[in-house]
Design an enzyme around this catalytic site. Structure first.
Site, PDB file in Angstrom:
ATOM      1  N   GLU A  97       0.953  -1.254   0.201  1.00  0.00           N
ATOM      2  CA  GLU A  97      -0.018   0.120  -0.014  1.00  0.00           C
ATOM      3  C   GLU A  97       0.841   1.288  -0.086  1.00  0.00           C
ATOM      4  OE1 GLU A  97      -3.193  -0.230  -0.739  1.00  0.00           O
ATOM      5  OE2 GLU A  97      -3.188  -2.362  -0.316  1.00  0.00           O
ATOM      6  N   HIS A 146       1.424   2.115  -3.504  1.00  0.00           N
ATOM      7  CA  HIS A 146       0.256   2.943  -4.209  1.00  0.00           C
ATOM      8  C   HIS A 146       0.354   4.296  -3.615  1.00  0.00           C
ATOM      9  CE1 HIS A 146      -1.513  -0.221  -6.227  1.00  0.00           C
ATOM     10  NE2 HIS A 146      -1.742  -1.147  -5.075  1.00  0.00           N
TER      11      HIS A 146
END
Length: 418
Positions: free
Chosen positions: A19, A22
């Site tokens: 994550e 991202h």
């Protein structure tokens, strides 16, 4: 308890790295990141810095980055709605009070006629009980305030869809990419600490009471011949031993510059439903900083190739869904790995990391690969597919993935308890 802690830390690391990829590329592209979450479910911990809420949630089975524009905006201003407005020093709207306006006595209450908070950044309306039309500029960083919770507005230039195809593709690819990088880093750490396997047929540790120990082999011996045939690599040595269970082999070894002839009979074991020979020796590990980096890249490539091959077998039917493992199966495997030591646990983490990266790149709806596919389709046809249609595809795909997860988890439970 050790397994539970190790499992949570391992999954937390894998998810955070994914994550964070991202997250960092969304930030670099100028997207508004509303939340970076590790886990799902209720919040255990949260802190807001600048425009992003950082949360740790109860179930450590994943995570997400919530970028403006990927989901419909939570709050929408409609004609006739009564809202309160607070202003900054430039007399632009800085806060839009949706309810509980009595708690903001300094706010100017208006009735909305029109609001554009994506492009023009204006709110038009009337003072309550007045006919004079008012027009208010809105600060790009203004906040909605609903139930005393502030949520930043998302002008179109801060939304996912406003960015170039390259920026969007990179933001989607960054998660799996970070998992590959993590795998390389872990294998490099293993190479630094444990050493790198040598190419020649050199022996490392010798297992106690093994055929190798009984035949007089010692750590550091290099096998240079078997049955009069030269041996130059560990693979040649390993394959010859595997193919000759319960067969006496004459081996020539090099020890401290001196050649010795030793006879050894590999014991019979069953591996992957085959009967093979085994001597009870480990491959020699050379500690070299220079070799650790190429070793880590080679191992990442090797495991990536193996995972892709097995995924191909799943598609062709050589593997069945019953052979897949979900969180329960991974937890059970982690329990066995933890008992084998920290270095084995590190290797297991690296393998799961590259697995996570590859699975997420599969062109399936709701996964990063599926969303990358839509960006690719947009590049080919020259215009994007409507958000409504794409949203439906991802929703259906997510539902099917959840169904698959339930089936796989049930199979894991059956293997454990039935």
């Amino acid at each position: 308890m050790n397994t539970i802690i190790a499992f949570i830390l391992m999954f937390g690391l894998l998810v955070f790295v994914h994550e964070f990829g991202h997250f960092i590329f969304a930030k670099r592209a100028g997207m508004l990141v509303r939340e970076l979450a590790i886990g799902f479910g209720p919040k255990v911990f949260s802190i807001k810095k600048q425009e992003t809420l950082y949360t740790i949630r109860l179930l450590p089975m994943g995570g997400y980055v919530r970028v403006a524009g990927e989901d419909p905006e939570i709050i929408e201003l409609k004609p006739g709605q009564h809202i309160g407005l607070e202003f900054n020093q430039a007399q632009a709207v800085s806060k839009i009070i949706i309810n509980n306006k009595s708690k903001h006595p300094s706010a100017q209450v208006i009735e909305v006629e029109k609001a554009d908070l994506e492009h023009d950044l204006i709110i038009e309306g009337y003072d309550i009980g007045e006919d004079k039309k008012l027009r208010f500029p809105v600060d790009p960083n203004a906040d909605y305030v609903m139930d005393e919770v502030e949520t930043q507005i998302a002008p179109f230039n801060r939304q996912f869809a406003s960015k170039t195809k390259r920026q969007r593709a990179m933001q989607l690819f960054a998660g799996p990419m970070m998992n590959f990088i993590l795998t390389v880093v872990i294998f490099a750490i293993l190479g630094f600490s444990q050493g790198v396997p040598t190419e020649e047929a050199k022996l490392g540790s010798i297992q106690a009471d093994s055929p190798a120990e009984q035949a007089g082999f010692e750590a550091g011996d290099e096998v240079i011949g078997i049955e009069g045939q030269p041996v130059t690599t560990w693979t040649e040595f390993q394959e010859t031993v595997r193919q000759n269970p319960d067969t006496e082999l004459s081996m020539t070894v090099l020890r401290d510059g001196t050649e010795l002839d030793l006879a050894v009979t590999p014991r019979t074991i069953e591996a992957q439903e085959q009967v093979v020979g085994q001597l009870g020796v480990m491959q020699y590990m050379e500690k070299s900083i220079v070799k650790a980096i190429p070793y880590s890249i080679e191992e990442t490539y090797k495991w990536s190739k193996l995972i892709l091959v097995n995924l191909g077998k799943l598609v062709t039917g050589e593997f069945s869904i019953d052979m897949l493992s979900g969180p329960v199966g991974i937890y059970d495997a982690t329990d066995q790995v933890v008992q084998s030591g920290f270095m084995t646990f590190l290797m297991w983490t690296a393998i799961l990391s590259v697995n996570l990266g590859i699975i997420n790149l599969m062109p399936l709806p709701a996964l990063d690969g599926g969303r990358l596919l839509f960006v690719g389709i947009e590049a080919v046809r020259g215009k994007p597919i409507s958000q409504e249609k794409e949203g439906i595809v991802h929703f259906v795909g997510f539902a099917l993935l959840m169904l698959l997860m339930i089936v796989v988890t049930w199979n894991d439970i059956q293997r454990l308890f039935l």
